[in-house]
Design a protein around this motif. Structure first.
Motif, PDB file in Angstrom:
ATOM      1  N   ALA A 192      -4.652  25.870   9.229  1.00 50.97           N
ATOM      2  CA  ALA A 192      -4.231  25.590  10.612  1.00 50.97           C
ATOM      3  C   ALA A 192      -3.080  24.584  10.635  1.00 50.97           C
ATOM      4  CB  ALA A 192      -5.414  25.066  11.424  1.00 50.97           C
ATOM      5  N   GLU A 193      -3.164  23.551   9.813  1.00 51.10           N
ATOM      6  CA  GLU A 193      -2.091  22.562   9.749  1.00 51.10           C
ATOM      7  C   GLU A 193      -0.795  23.190   9.252  1.00 51.10           C
ATOM      8  OE1 GLU A 193      -1.783  19.389  10.737  1.00 51.10           O
ATOM      9  OE2 GLU A 193      -3.789  19.477  11.582  1.00 51.10           O
ATOM     10  N   GLU A 220       0.072  26.339   9.535  1.00 50.22           N
ATOM     11  CA  GLU A 220       0.567  27.207  10.611  1.00 50.22           C
ATOM     12  C   GLU A 220       1.302  26.382  11.658  1.00 50.22           C
ATOM     13  OE1 GLU A 220       0.673  30.414  11.165  1.00 50.22           O
ATOM     14  OE2 GLU A 220      -0.650  31.230   9.627  1.00 50.22           O
ATOM     15  N   ASP A 221       0.714  25.245  12.044  1.00 55.91           N
ATOM     16  CA  ASP A 221       1.373  24.363  13.013  1.00 55.91           C
ATOM     17  C   ASP A 221       2.696  23.863  12.465  1.00 55.91           C
ATOM     18  OD1 ASP A 221      -0.604  24.648  14.896  1.00 55.91           O
ATOM     19  OD2 ASP A 221      -1.557  22.723  14.469  1.00 55.91           O
ATOM     20  N   LEU A 222       2.705  23.497  11.208  1.00 58.75           N
ATOM     21  CA  LEU A 222       3.911  22.999  10.578  1.00 58.75           C
ATOM     22  C   LEU A 222       4.986  24.085  10.547  1.00 58.75           C
ATOM     23  CD1 LEU A 222       5.076  20.526   9.141  1.00 58.75           C
ATOM     24  CD2 LEU A 222       4.167  21.438   7.015  1.00 58.75           C
ATOM     25  N   ASN A 260       5.291  26.540  12.575  1.00 57.21           N
ATOM     26  CA  ASN A 260       5.735  26.808  13.941  1.00 57.21           C
ATOM     27  C   ASN A 260       6.348  25.587  14.615  1.00 57.21           C
ATOM     28  OD1 ASN A 260       4.802  29.449  13.755  1.00 57.21           O
ATOM     29  ND2 ASN A 260       2.752  28.850  14.384  1.00 57.21           N
ATOM     30  N   ASN A 261       6.513  24.489  13.836  1.00 59.75           N
ATOM     31  CA  ASN A 261       7.099  23.247  14.344  1.00 59.75           C
ATOM     32  C   ASN A 261       6.364  22.689  15.555  1.00 59.75           C
ATOM     33  OD1 ASN A 261       9.162  23.170  12.405  1.00 59.75           O
ATOM     34  ND2 ASN A 261      10.389  24.575  13.615  1.00 59.75           N
ATOM     35  N   LYS A 262       5.053  22.841  15.573  1.00 54.84           N
ATOM     36  CA  LYS A 262       4.267  22.350  16.695  1.00 54.84           C
ATOM     37  C   LYS A 262       3.711  20.947  16.456  1.00 54.84           C
ATOM     38  CE  LYS A 262       2.705  26.825  18.316  1.00 54.84           C
ATOM     39  NZ  LYS A 262       1.542  27.688  18.515  1.00 54.84           N
ATOM     40  N   SER A 263       3.946  20.400  15.282  1.00 59.61           N
ATOM     41  CA  SER A 263       3.375  19.094  15.000  1.00 59.61           C
ATOM     42  C   SER A 263       4.333  18.263  14.170  1.00 59.61           C
ATOM     43  CB  SER A 263       2.050  19.254  14.255  1.00 59.61           C
ATOM     44  OG  SER A 263       2.294  19.845  12.993  1.00 59.61           O
ATOM     45  N   LYS A 315       5.787  16.839  11.133  1.00 55.64           N
ATOM     46  CA  LYS A 315       5.799  17.419   9.791  1.00 55.64           C
ATOM     47  C   LYS A 315       5.212  16.481   8.749  1.00 55.64           C
ATOM     48  CE  LYS A 315       9.531  20.593  10.548  1.00 55.64           C
ATOM     49  NZ  LYS A 315      10.750  21.175  10.088  1.00 55.64           N
ATOM     50  N   SER A 355       1.423  16.097   9.230  1.00 52.37           N
ATOM     51  CA  SER A 355       0.715  17.322   8.871  1.00 52.37           C
ATOM     52  C   SER A 355       0.637  17.502   7.366  1.00 52.37           C
ATOM     53  CB  SER A 355       1.405  18.539   9.487  1.00 52.37           C
ATOM     54  OG  SER A 355       1.266  18.532  10.872  1.00 52.37           O
TER      55      SER A 355
END
Length: 75
Positions: free
Chosen positions: A38-39, A41-43, A45-48, A50, A53
């Motif tokens: 999940a981390e 995937e977020d990374l 997609n630039n949702k968190s 970097k 994460s």
């Protein structure tokens, strides 16, 4: 190789480990891998954040390897 490709390869590798069940995973190990996934995937997609994460992923992977090492020592 681009950063997104490297992340995609890591994600694919973890998904492969989870789907193929090459080695017996405990519930805790499977949860750790899913959290890492999940981390990543977020990374990707630039949702968190970097750096934050990647630190989380590294900590979870280290914990997973520690648990796996103890599992191997047990047998």
């Amino acid at each position: 190789m681009t950063k997104n490709q490297k992340l995609a390869d890591l994600i694919q590798g973890i998904e492969g480990m989870l789907s193929k069940s090459r080695c017996p995973l405990t519930g805790e190990e499977e949860v750790l891998l899913k959290l890492c996934l999940a981390e990543l995937e977020d990374l990707r997609n630039n949702k968190s954040d970097k750096l934050g994460s990647m630190e989380k992923v590294a900590r979870w992977l280290l914990l997973l390897f520690e648990v796996y090492g103890k599992f191997i020592e047990f047998f």
